[in-house]
Scaffold this active site. Structure first.
Site, PDB file in Angstrom:
ATOM      1  N   HIS A   1      31.695 -16.039  90.821  1.00 39.52           N
ATOM      2  CA  HIS A   1      30.249 -16.048  91.134  1.00 39.52           C
ATOM      3  C   HIS A   1      30.023 -16.317  92.620  1.00 39.52           C
ATOM      4  CE1 HIS A   1      29.197 -17.464  86.773  1.00 39.52           C
ATOM      5  NE2 HIS A   1      28.992 -16.154  86.868  1.00 39.52           N
TER       6      HIS A   1
ATOM      7  N   HIS B   1      24.924 -22.327  88.994  1.00 39.44           N
ATOM      8  CA  HIS B   1      24.635 -20.961  88.547  1.00 39.44           C
ATOM      9  C   HIS B   1      24.803 -20.967  87.028  1.00 39.44           C
ATOM     10  CE1 HIS B   1      24.860 -16.445  88.780  1.00 39.44           C
ATOM     11  NE2 HIS B   1      25.343 -16.692  87.574  1.00 39.44           N
TER      12      HIS B   1
ATOM     13  N   ARG C   1      32.387 -19.127  76.290  1.00 42.36           N
ATOM     14  CA  ARG C   1      33.623 -19.723  76.835  1.00 42.36           C
ATOM     15  C   ARG C   1      33.570 -21.238  76.729  1.00 42.36           C
ATOM     16  NH1 ARG C   1      32.926 -16.804  82.452  1.00 42.36           N
ATOM     17  NH2 ARG C   1      32.383 -14.775  81.599  1.00 42.36           N
TER      18      ARG C   1
ATOM     19  N   ASP D   1      22.892 -16.764  72.656  1.00 39.60           N
ATOM     20  CA  ASP D   1      21.682 -16.606  73.476  1.00 39.60           C
ATOM     21  C   ASP D   1      20.971 -17.951  73.609  1.00 39.60           C
ATOM     22  OD1 ASP D   1      19.125 -16.015  74.506  1.00 39.60           O
ATOM     23  OD2 ASP D   1      19.306 -13.953  73.792  1.00 39.60           O
TER      24      ASP D   1
ATOM     25  N   GLY E   1      19.296 -21.336  84.614  1.00 41.79           N
ATOM     26  CA  GLY E   1      18.899 -22.197  85.731  1.00 41.79           C
ATOM     27  C   GLY E   1      17.502 -21.869  86.266  1.00 41.79           C
TER      28      GLY E   1
ATOM     29  N   GLU F   1      22.797 -11.265  93.686  1.00 44.33           N
ATOM     30  CA  GLU F   1      24.168 -10.901  94.041  1.00 44.33           C
ATOM     31  C   GLU F   1      24.239  -9.491  94.625  1.00 44.33           C
ATOM     32  OE1 GLU F   1      26.953 -12.815  90.808  1.00 44.33           O
ATOM     33  OE2 GLU F   1      24.963 -12.553  90.012  1.00 44.33           O
TER      34      GLU F   1
HETATM   35  P1  ADP Z   1      24.599 -13.195  83.141  1.00 40.56           P
HETATM   36  O1  ADP Z   1      25.493 -14.365  83.332  1.00 40.56           O
HETATM   37  O2  ADP Z   1      25.079 -12.265  82.065  1.00 40.56           O
HETATM   38  O3  ADP Z   1      24.156 -12.514  84.416  1.00 40.56           O
HETATM   39  P2  ADP Z   1      21.907 -14.297  83.060  1.00 40.56           P
HETATM   40  O4  ADP Z   1      22.043 -14.993  84.355  1.00 40.56           O
HETATM   41  O5  ADP Z   1      20.910 -13.218  82.940  1.00 40.56           O
HETATM   42  O6  ADP Z   1      23.282 -13.793  82.478  1.00 40.56           O
HETATM   43  O7  ADP Z   1      21.551 -15.416  81.961  1.00 40.56           O
HETATM   44  C1  ADP Z   1      21.493 -15.123  80.606  1.00 40.56           C
HETATM   45  C2  ADP Z   1      21.177 -16.407  79.818  1.00 40.56           C
HETATM   46  O8  ADP Z   1      19.919 -16.925  80.270  1.00 40.56           O
HETATM   47  C3  ADP Z   1      21.059 -16.156  78.329  1.00 40.56           C
HETATM   48  O9  ADP Z   1      21.751 -17.148  77.607  1.00 40.56           O
HETATM   49  C4  ADP Z   1      19.566 -16.269  78.099  1.00 40.56           C
HETATM   50  O10 ADP Z   1      19.288 -16.695  76.804  1.00 40.56           O
HETATM   51  C5  ADP Z   1      19.182 -17.305  79.121  1.00 40.56           C
HETATM   52  N1  ADP Z   1      17.735 -17.315  79.392  1.00 40.56           N
HETATM   53  C6  ADP Z   1      16.957 -16.325  79.875  1.00 40.56           C
HETATM   54  N2  ADP Z   1      15.665 -16.717  79.933  1.00 40.56           N
HETATM   55  C7  ADP Z   1      15.609 -17.982  79.443  1.00 40.56           C
HETATM   56  C8  ADP Z   1      14.568 -18.947  79.232  1.00 40.56           C
HETATM   57  N3  ADP Z   1      13.302 -18.683  79.520  1.00 40.56           N
HETATM   58  N4  ADP Z   1      14.904 -20.154  78.717  1.00 40.56           N
HETATM   59  C9  ADP Z   1      16.189 -20.433  78.416  1.00 40.56           C
HETATM   60  N5  ADP Z   1      17.211 -19.576  78.595  1.00 40.56           N
HETATM   61  C10 ADP Z   1      16.932 -18.380  79.095  1.00 40.56           C
END
Ligand code: ADP
Length: 404
Positions: free
Chosen positions: A183, A209, A242, A284, A334, A390
């Site tokens: 990352h 992150h 993970r 999720d 985050g 990114e």
């Molecule tokens: P990646 O690592 O694949 O790029 P992302 O940075 O998009 O993934 O993050 C995906 C995660 O963020 C998922 O677990 C999703 O459920 C979570 N997420 C997205 N929106 C919210 C939210 N409003 N509240 C809590 N979690 C969220």
């Protein structure tokens, strides 16, 4: 002044076309199921700025066909955004592993290509498609400069005592076993924004992150001094699927008891653990959040575990940095989860990390683009929510090296 950014995965290809004068995305898309069943089920989602997204069904046996379709769409009279390939100045590629060879981004030539091949054993799943993406561009767009931007490069400034594992030294020398971190483009982008916002010469920044994959980094005066991911992206925090840090002996114990092969154990730790392993329904985080609100026992445990481990890293890195000027939150979780930020920062006021609960929860209700400070007025350290980008880092590096 246009740069194409590519991220080639094992069966996917994500791309964004940037106008580097404005740093705006002109068009982006994603090809999925490349090569699956010979590529018969592959499709591409494509959207040009300000227009509706379109879906295109097309056979894609390999990344070559995906890149050809991407080019045909970008230059299409109806849906396209450029008249011809000549408008693209250079192509930036996201590459997983730079090993110890690459400490920054590079223009790809034959010598670099050979060095990328040497790093395949360090990223056996990601490196082959990354390399395939570069080769396909060289073939389809001869003469166009390709730039490799590494997920590991930003972390190459870690001191040896931070990146070495206490294993026999010979395995560092011969097998290159050490912590590399991942990352990196995100940690670099977010820490640079934080340093700018802090506006001081010497800075101690922790970047969290938090997405499907999650990592934390400690950044001193703009340079990474430690990060949570390791030889592979499995180390560190508990993630979507993970496990992150566990007692290594637990691996041997489970393997023996369950009669598992190395391959099965790999899948167990990378694909069946983490949030999925504890919550069990899926990985999720939005579902965990919703079930947590209903008091679901397993969701409560999952969320508490996720937050506790992040909190521990902040304390850990505050010690490594000798203090802390900013804690930054980025990634899907985050940036969006006020609850996670609240639980992570709770009780950290003693070390100057003092969250404004109202600012934090207001941010979730009224999410606005941009960087937001959610620390209390007078908090010694800032707590910042900084949306990561990114692709923009890749586009900037590509433009700096090959486009100007
Ligand atoms: P990646 O690592 O694949 O790029 P992302 O940075 O998009 O993934 O993050 C995906 C995660 O963020 C998922 O677990 C999703 O459920 C979570 N997420 C997205 N929106 C919210 C939210 N409003 N509240 C809590 N979690 C969220």
């Amino acid at each position: 002044m246009k740069v194409l950014v590519l991220n080639a995965g094992s069966s996917s290809l994500k791309y964004q076309l940037f106008n580097m004068l404005t740093e705006q995305v002109i068009a982006k898309g994603m090809c999925e199921r490349i090569g699956v069943n010979g590529g018969a089920e592959a499709y591409m989602g494509y959207s040009a700025a300000g227009r509706d997204k379109i879906e295109i069904q097309h056979e894609m046996p390999s990344h070559k066909e995906a890149i050809e379709l991407m080019i045909a769409t970008l230059t299409d009279k109806l849906n396209g955004v450029i008249a011809s390939l000549d408008e693209i100045d250079a192509v930036g590629h996201r590459v997983l592993h730079g090993g110890e060879t690459f400490k920054s981004s590079v223009i790809v030539n034959d010598e670099i290509m050979a060095k990328l091949e040497e790093n395949v054993p360090l990223g056996p799943l990601h490196m082959p498609p990354n390399i395939m993406g570069i080769k396909a561009c060289q073939e389809i767009m001869p003469g166009k400069k390709n730039v490799a931007v590494f997920d590991t490069a930003f972390h190459q400034t870690m001191p040896d005592y931070a990146y070495m594992y206490p294993l026999p030294y010979q395995d560092y020398k011969e097998l290159r076993v050490r912590k590399y971190g991942f990352h990196g483009t995100s940690h670099r982008f977010v820490s640079e924004v934080a340093v700018k916002l802090l506006g001081k010469e010497n800075s101690k920044v922790v970047v969290c992150h938090l997405g499907n994959g999650s990592s934390v980094s400690a950044v001193k005066d703009g340079k990474c001094i430690d990060t949570s991911m390791g030889l592979t992206p499995l180390e560190g925090l508990m993630m979507g699927t993970r496990c992150g840090n566990i007692d290594p002996a637990a691996v041997l114990y489970v393997m023996e008891k369950r009669n598992m092969s190395v391959k099965e154990m790999d899948s167990y730790m990378n694909k069946q653990s983490g949030i999925l392993g504890i919550y069990e329904k899926n990985s999720d985080f939005r579902n965990v959040r919703d079930d947590y609100a209903k008091g679901d026992e397993r969701a409560v445990l999952t969320l508490n575990m996720v937050c506790y481990k992040i909190k521990q890293y902040i304390g850990n890195y505050a010690a490594s940095l000798g203090g802390i000027d900013a804690v930054c939150f980025t990634g899907g979780i985050g940036e969006n989860s006020a609850l996670v930020r609240e639980k992570v920062c709770a009780d950290l006021a003693f070390m100057g990390v003092d969250l404004d609960f109202d600012k934090n929860s207001r941010l979730e209700r009224e999410r606005t683009a941009g960087n937001v400070d959610i620390s209390k007025d007078g908090s010694k350290a800032k707590i910042l929510v900084i949306p990561t980008n990114e692709e923009l880092v890749i586009a900037r590096d590509t433009f700096d090296l090959a486009g100007k």
